[in-house]
Design a protein around this motif. Structure first.
Motif, mmCIF file in Angstrom:
data_model
loop_
_atom_site.group_PDB
_atom_site.id
_atom_site.type_symbol
_atom_site.label_atom_id
_atom_site.label_comp_id
_atom_site.label_asym_id
_atom_site.label_seq_id
_atom_site.Cartn_x
_atom_site.Cartn_y
_atom_site.Cartn_z
ATOM 1 N N GLN A 27 50.175 50.311 37.269
ATOM 2 C CA GLN A 27 50.483 48.947 36.862
ATOM 3 C C GLN A 27 49.563 47.925 37.502
ATOM 4 O O GLN A 27 49.686 46.753 37.258
ATOM 5 N N PHE A 28 48.624 48.344 38.377
ATOM 6 C CA PHE A 28 47.760 47.378 39.032
ATOM 7 C C PHE A 28 46.550 47.097 38.158
ATOM 8 O O PHE A 28 45.856 48.014 37.751
ATOM 9 N N PRO A 29 46.290 45.853 37.857
ATOM 10 C CA PRO A 29 45.149 45.532 36.997
ATOM 11 C C PRO A 29 43.838 45.662 37.745
ATOM 12 O O PRO A 29 43.784 45.535 38.960
ATOM 13 N N SER A 30 42.770 45.893 37.022
ATOM 14 C CA SER A 30 41.444 45.998 37.608
ATOM 15 C C SER A 30 40.881 44.605 37.824
ATOM 16 O O SER A 30 41.162 43.681 37.079
ATOM 17 N N ALA A 31 40.061 44.447 38.853
ATOM 18 C CA ALA A 31 39.466 43.160 39.181
ATOM 19 C C ALA A 31 38.007 43.144 38.759
ATOM 20 O O ALA A 31 37.188 43.837 39.338
ATOM 21 N N GLY A 32 37.680 42.387 37.742
ATOM 22 C CA GLY A 32 36.296 42.240 37.328
ATOM 23 C C GLY A 32 35.973 42.952 36.028
ATOM 24 O O GLY A 32 36.639 43.902 35.637
ATOM 25 N N ALA A 33 34.905 42.478 35.373
ATOM 26 C CA ALA A 33 34.515 43.022 34.071
ATOM 27 C C ALA A 33 34.078 44.476 34.175
ATOM 28 O O ALA A 33 34.430 45.312 33.346
ATOM 29 N N ARG A 34 33.304 44.812 35.195
ATOM 30 C CA ARG A 34 32.840 46.197 35.353
ATOM 31 C C ARG A 34 34.030 47.129 35.572
ATOM 32 O O ARG A 34 34.093 48.214 35.018
ATOM 33 N N ALA A 35 34.984 46.689 36.384
ATOM 34 C CA ALA A 35 36.161 47.506 36.668
ATOM 35 C C ALA A 35 36.969 47.761 35.404
ATOM 36 O O ALA A 35 37.429 48.876 35.158
ATOM 37 N N ILE A 36 37.137 46.739 34.585
ATOM 38 C CA ILE A 36 37.882 46.899 33.341
ATOM 39 C C ILE A 36 37.142 47.845 32.401
ATOM 40 O O ILE A 36 37.725 48.720 31.777
ATOM 41 N N GLY A 37 35.814 47.679 32.334
ATOM 42 C CA GLY A 37 35.012 48.540 31.472
ATOM 43 C C GLY A 37 35.041 50.001 31.892
ATOM 44 O O GLY A 37 34.884 50.902 31.073
ATOM 45 N N MET A 38 35.264 50.254 33.184
ATOM 46 C CA MET A 38 35.316 51.628 33.684
ATOM 47 C C MET A 38 36.744 52.125 33.830
ATOM 48 O O MET A 38 36.983 53.162 34.438
ATOM 49 N N GLY A 39 37.705 51.390 33.301
ATOM 50 C CA GLY A 39 39.098 51.819 33.370
ATOM 51 C C GLY A 39 39.649 51.829 34.788
ATOM 52 O O GLY A 39 40.540 52.586 35.124
ATOM 53 N N GLY A 40 39.123 50.980 35.651
ATOM 54 C CA GLY A 40 39.591 50.911 37.033
ATOM 55 C C GLY A 40 38.941 51.925 37.949
ATOM 56 O O GLY A 40 39.296 52.028 39.115
ATOM 57 N N ALA A 41 37.952 52.674 37.470
ATOM 58 C CA ALA A 41 37.337 53.740 38.272
ATOM 59 C C ALA A 41 36.029 53.283 38.913
ATOM 60 O O ALA A 41 35.095 54.044 39.022
ATOM 61 N N GLN A 42 35.976 52.044 39.356
ATOM 62 C CA GLN A 42 34.730 51.511 39.862
ATOM 63 C C GLN A 42 34.610 51.572 41.378
ATOM 64 O O GLN A 42 33.639 51.092 41.926
ATOM 65 N N VAL A 43 35.534 52.159 42.094
ATOM 66 C CA VAL A 43 35.537 52.126 43.556
ATOM 67 C C VAL A 43 34.217 52.619 44.133
ATOM 68 O O VAL A 43 33.619 51.979 44.986
ATOM 69 N N ALA A 44 33.705 53.744 43.692
ATOM 70 C CA ALA A 44 32.465 54.284 44.233
ATOM 71 C C ALA A 44 31.237 53.628 43.622
ATOM 72 O O ALA A 44 30.145 53.745 44.165
ATOM 73 N N ALA A 45 31.378 52.937 42.499
ATOM 74 C CA ALA A 45 30.220 52.382 41.797
ATOM 75 C C ALA A 45 30.177 50.861 41.854
ATOM 76 O O ALA A 45 29.379 50.256 41.162
ATOM 77 N N VAL A 46 31.013 50.228 42.644
ATOM 78 C CA VAL A 46 31.054 48.774 42.681
ATOM 79 C C VAL A 46 29.744 48.252 43.282
ATOM 80 O O VAL A 46 29.249 48.774 44.270
ATOM 81 N N ASP A 47 29.177 47.244 42.627
ATOM 82 C CA ASP A 47 27.895 46.716 43.098
ATOM 83 C C ASP A 47 27.840 45.192 43.019
ATOM 84 O O ASP A 47 26.801 44.608 42.782
ATOM 85 N N ASP A 48 28.984 44.550 43.194
ATOM 86 C CA ASP A 48 29.026 43.099 43.161
ATOM 87 C C ASP A 48 30.081 42.599 44.140
ATOM 88 O O ASP A 48 30.648 43.376 44.911
ATOM 89 N N ALA A 49 30.358 41.301 44.104
ATOM 90 C CA ALA A 49 31.276 40.699 45.072
ATOM 91 C C ALA A 49 32.711 41.172 44.914
ATOM 92 O O ALA A 49 33.520 40.994 45.819
#
Length: 196
Positions: A27-49
């Motif tokens: 139920q936790f929403p993703s923060a940011g456009a990249r996170a939404i585009g990756m279905g919330g799986a951006q933890v290892a690939a985050v490259d912005d603020a």
């Protein structure tokens, strides 16, 4: 101390924590456009603020200034609340009340029964904020709201002209909105060791 005993207990405790967190995580929403585009799986690939929200260690890889306005949200239509309300709204109530459309009475009763089912609701959560980072430091301010729309079908107060215990004038049927919002400020720092 027996390290095998310790590591077995640690793995058991970690497994229980992860299993308990799974429903909340959904139920936790993703923060940011990249996170939404990756279905919330951006933890290892985050490259912005937005790293301040999901993986502060990734701030070590950011160079220079980085500003971001972020947002996202998720919603769930439980027991098809929206569809039921739409189909009930399309019924010709004036014709049903005077008896011209007895064929629609089962549709009406079925819709009301669906609204009365436990768990029927629309629940939602979101995140919105602003983040700034520079050379591994990050400051962000955001809001995380949670809410729900729940139907209440009052079948006790249905007698026209009745008193407070059963009168139609005291009927509390309706849709109710509940919610909770948390505002937060995050300060984070990421630093690379051993060559990055």
């Amino acid at each position: 101390m027996n390290t095998r005993w310790f590591s077995s207990r640690f793995l058991l405790a970690a497994s229980l924590l992860l299993a308990a967190a799974a429903p909340v995580k959904a139920q936790f929403p993703s923060a940011g456009a990249r996170a939404i585009g990756m279905g919330g799986a951006q933890v290892a690939a985050v490259d912005d603020a937005s790293a301040a929200w999901v993986n502060p260690a990734a701030l070590a890889g950011l160079k220079g200034w980085n500003f971001e306005i972020l947002g996202g949200g998720v919603a769930q239509n439980r027991n098809n609340l929206v569809g039921t309300l739409t189909s009930l709204g399309d019924l010709p109530f004036d014709q049903i009340v005077v008896g011209n459309r007895p064929d629609l009475v089962p549709v009406l009763v079925g819709g009301i029964a669906n609204l009365a089912r436990p768990g029927t609701s629309v629940v939602f959560s979101g995140v919105a904020g602003i983040a700034a980072s520079y050379q591994g430091f990050s400051v962000s301010i955001g809001s995380v709201p949670y809410g729900g729309i729940y139907p209440r079908i009052d079948i006790e107060h249905i007698v026209p002209g009745g008193g407070p215990d059963n009168g139609l004038a005291h009927n509390e049927t309706g849709l109710y909105l509940t919610g909770l919002s948390a505002r937060e400020a995050r300060v984070a720092y990421g630093h690379g060791f051993l060559g990055g």
